[in-house]
Design an enzyme around this catalytic site. Structure first.
Site, PDB file in Angstrom:
ATOM      1  N   GLY A 303       0.851  -1.191   0.000  1.00 59.14           N
ATOM      2  CA  GLY A 303       0.000   0.000   0.000  1.00 59.14           C
ATOM      3  C   GLY A 303       0.886   1.239   0.000  1.00 59.14           C
ATOM      4  O   GLY A 303       1.110   1.871  -1.022  1.00 59.14           O
ATOM      5  N   TYR A 344       0.803   8.989  14.896  1.00 59.63           N
ATOM      6  CA  TYR A 344       1.992   8.125  14.979  1.00 59.63           C
ATOM      7  C   TYR A 344       3.270   8.896  15.282  1.00 59.63           C
ATOM      8  O   TYR A 344       4.354   8.329  15.159  1.00 59.63           O
ATOM      9  CB  TYR A 344       2.225   7.398  13.640  1.00 59.63           C
ATOM     10  N   CYS A 372      -8.524  22.925  17.019  1.00 62.57           N
ATOM     11  CA  CYS A 372      -8.381  23.216  18.448  1.00 62.57           C
ATOM     12  C   CYS A 372      -7.825  22.015  19.210  1.00 62.57           C
ATOM     13  O   CYS A 372      -8.529  21.374  19.995  1.00 62.57           O
ATOM     14  CB  CYS A 372      -9.729  23.613  19.029  1.00 62.57           C
TER      15      CYS A 372
HETATM   16  C1  LIG Z   1      -2.438  -2.357   6.015  1.00 66.47           C
HETATM   17  C2  LIG Z   1      -2.305  -3.667   5.363  1.00 66.47           C
HETATM   18  C3  LIG Z   1      -1.545  -3.789   4.199  1.00 66.47           C
HETATM   19  C4  LIG Z   1      -0.775  -2.637   3.575  1.00 66.47           C
HETATM   20  O1  LIG Z   1       0.250  -2.189   4.371  1.00 66.47           O
HETATM   21  P1  LIG Z   1       1.306  -1.120   3.811  1.00 66.47           P
HETATM   22  O2  LIG Z   1       2.164  -0.855   4.978  1.00 66.47           O
HETATM   23  O3  LIG Z   1       0.529   0.062   3.387  1.00 66.47           O
HETATM   24  O4  LIG Z   1       2.027  -1.756   2.685  1.00 66.47           O
HETATM   25  C5  LIG Z   1      -1.478  -5.035   3.587  1.00 66.47           C
HETATM   26  N1  LIG Z   1      -2.139  -6.103   4.112  1.00 66.47           N
HETATM   27  C6  LIG Z   1      -2.880  -6.021   5.234  1.00 66.47           C
HETATM   28  C7  LIG Z   1      -3.553  -7.224   5.747  1.00 66.47           C
HETATM   29  C8  LIG Z   1      -2.983  -4.797   5.904  1.00 66.47           C
HETATM   30  O5  LIG Z   1      -3.698  -4.733   7.029  1.00 66.47           O
END
Ligand SMILES: *Cc1c(COP(=O)(O)O)cnc(C)c1O
Length: 442
Positions: A303, A344, A372
């Site tokens: 992702g 984070y 705020c």
């Molecule tokens: C969040 C998630 C991802 C993607 O993680 P990235 O760090 O954005 O690559 C892939 N698989 C699962 C099951 C997730 O929960």
């Protein structure tokens, strides 16, 4: 001071990265360097579409995806982009056109994929620790590739749903490999103390149960050890354990075709990396090495590593103020637009979009939003070129976990999003209007 700002001060050309580059604007007679997204200067986008504005580079997204594809070209694999990182329909469409499948964690994400790219349903994996019956039924009817099941109870629920609908579901168990990865505690998932997956030791018994259900077809094993992991060793460690599990399952007579590696490959928020291909290559070697000879089809769920550096949040300076010597730059974006620093303690590089004034006149400031909350900041004690009201800043590496985590807190309409490809610009989400805030309310 950050390395990138140092670089900026010394030589603008070294900033170059796919998608976002400082260069002179041809139309303006001045010698100002301006941050461009592909071929479009960001000030033009701010003028046309307003701020705060999420800006994505289609070129960067394509290049990063291609780097992934190249790194894994020697093994059977499908990239199932993790929709939760950035779920805009146009982004999903762009990825689908480049051959991606998708990893979804809710019915909402499933429907986004179906709306954007219905032809990819057979490449959807469904992850998540709390799938409801409604969500399971929706995915069964849609005909997705595989369910990543995270508990014994969920397995029973899935079996029930398949019996009612008389539809077969391919299943993988998400196992918890108990490997530690160096990341923020909120996004680490691979230890036994985390809520995710089933312990690898109890997996064999659960698989045996799954194999007995009439409409369940055991087809894979899956894992996801966390997010923003920049060392490839924990991935390799997890895959070694998974390979052992695959062998054990096959000995039991289970047909394991897929290994889902999860996502989690981190990006460098401090410094742009020009060696993404090499980095993904190392990751690919770590992941595929332990699986060699098993005849496995890999599922990959990146992702952040695809979308993160492909987007910036463009924001304008509203005010400057000083409290007893502490300097603040107040911008028109806020924690409701980008919550990563508050949630984070994430670091995001911030750059002045137009590099006009003498760059040696820097000042140390907190960059904060109008919400705020004292947690509403983007940077603390950051050295930036001296800004004036109306100047533009770009908060970098916000293509993933930016817009998707936005909210309407303080009744702030959500930002617009634009996708740039070469010279063309497309609004892929219009700016919310104040009325949008309460249309669903009585
Ligand atoms: C969040 C998630 C991802 C993607 O993680 P990235 O760090 O954005 O690559 C892939 N698989 C699962 C099951 C997730 O929960």
């Amino acid at each position: 001071m950050s390395r990138r700002n140092q670089v900026l001060r010394n030589s603008h050309s070294e900033f170059e990265r796919p998608g976002f580059v400082f260069r002179k604007e041809i139309a303006s007679r001045g010698a100002n360097l301006m941050l461009h997204c592909d071929d479009v200067p960001l000030p033009a986008l701010a003028k046309r579409y307003g701020t705060p504005l999420y800006v994505y580079s289609a070129t960067a997204v394509r290049q990063r995806l291609k780097a992934f594809e190249d790194a894994f070209r020697d093994v059977a694999h499908t990239i199932c982009y993790s929709v939760k990182a950035n779920s805009n329909l146009s982004i999903l469409r762009l990825l689908a056109k480049s051959g991606c499948g998708f990893d979804v964690v809710s019915e909402g994400e499933l429907e986004r994929v179906r709306a954007a790219a219905p032809q990819t349903v057979s490449k959807i994996v469904f992850s998540g620790v709390g799938k409801s019956s409604g969500e399971i039924n929706a995915a069964l009817k849609a005909g997705i590739l595989i369910f990543n099941v995270e508990s014994e109870s969920e397995l029973s629920r899935l079996a029930e749903c398949t019996e009612k609908l008389r539809k077969t579901a391919r299943v993988a168990l998400r196992v918890n490999p108990d490997v530690a990865a160096d990341t923020h505690p909120y996004i680490a998932t691979g230890l036994h103390k985390h809520k995710f997956g089933v312990p690898i030791a109890s997996a064999l018994a659960l698989y045996a149960r799954a194999a007995q259900a009439k409409y369940l077809k055991v087809a894979g094993v899956s894992v996801h050890i966390g997010s923003q992991i920049t060392d490839v060793a924990p991935f390799e460690e997890a895959m070694i354990r998974l390979a052992d599990l695959v062998r054990a399952l096959r000995t039991q007579g289970q047909a394991i075709e897929y290994v889902d590696v999860g996502g989690g490959l981190g990006i460098d928020y401090r410094q742009a990396r020009n060696d993404f291909a090499e980095y993904v290559g190392n990751y690919a070697r770590a992941v595929t090495g332990p699986m060699r000879g098993l005849g496995i089809h890999l599922l990959l769920e990146p992702g952040r590593s695809i979308l993160g550096p492909a987007g910036v949040l463009l924001t304008a300076v509203l005010y400057k103020k000083q409290n007893d010597g502490k300097r603040f730059v107040i911008v028109d974006a806020a924690m409701n637009d980008l919550i990563r620093p508050a949630l984070y303690h994430a670091y995001h590089e911030i750059v002045a979009v137009v590099q006009t004034r003498n760059l040696s006149s820097q000042e140390t400031v907190d960059v904060v939003g109008p919400v705020c909350e004292s947690g509403d900041f983007f940077a603390r004690d950051r050295e930036l070129p001296e800004m004036e009201e109306g100047d533009l800043l770009a908060i970098l590496d916000t293509g993933a976990y930016g817009m998707v985590l936005s909210s309407n807190y303080n009744s702030r309409p959500r930002a617009a999003e634009v996708l740039v490809s070469g010279k063309s610009v497309k609004v892929i989400r219009r700016r919310e209007k104040v009325r949008d805030l309460y249309v669903a309310e009585l």
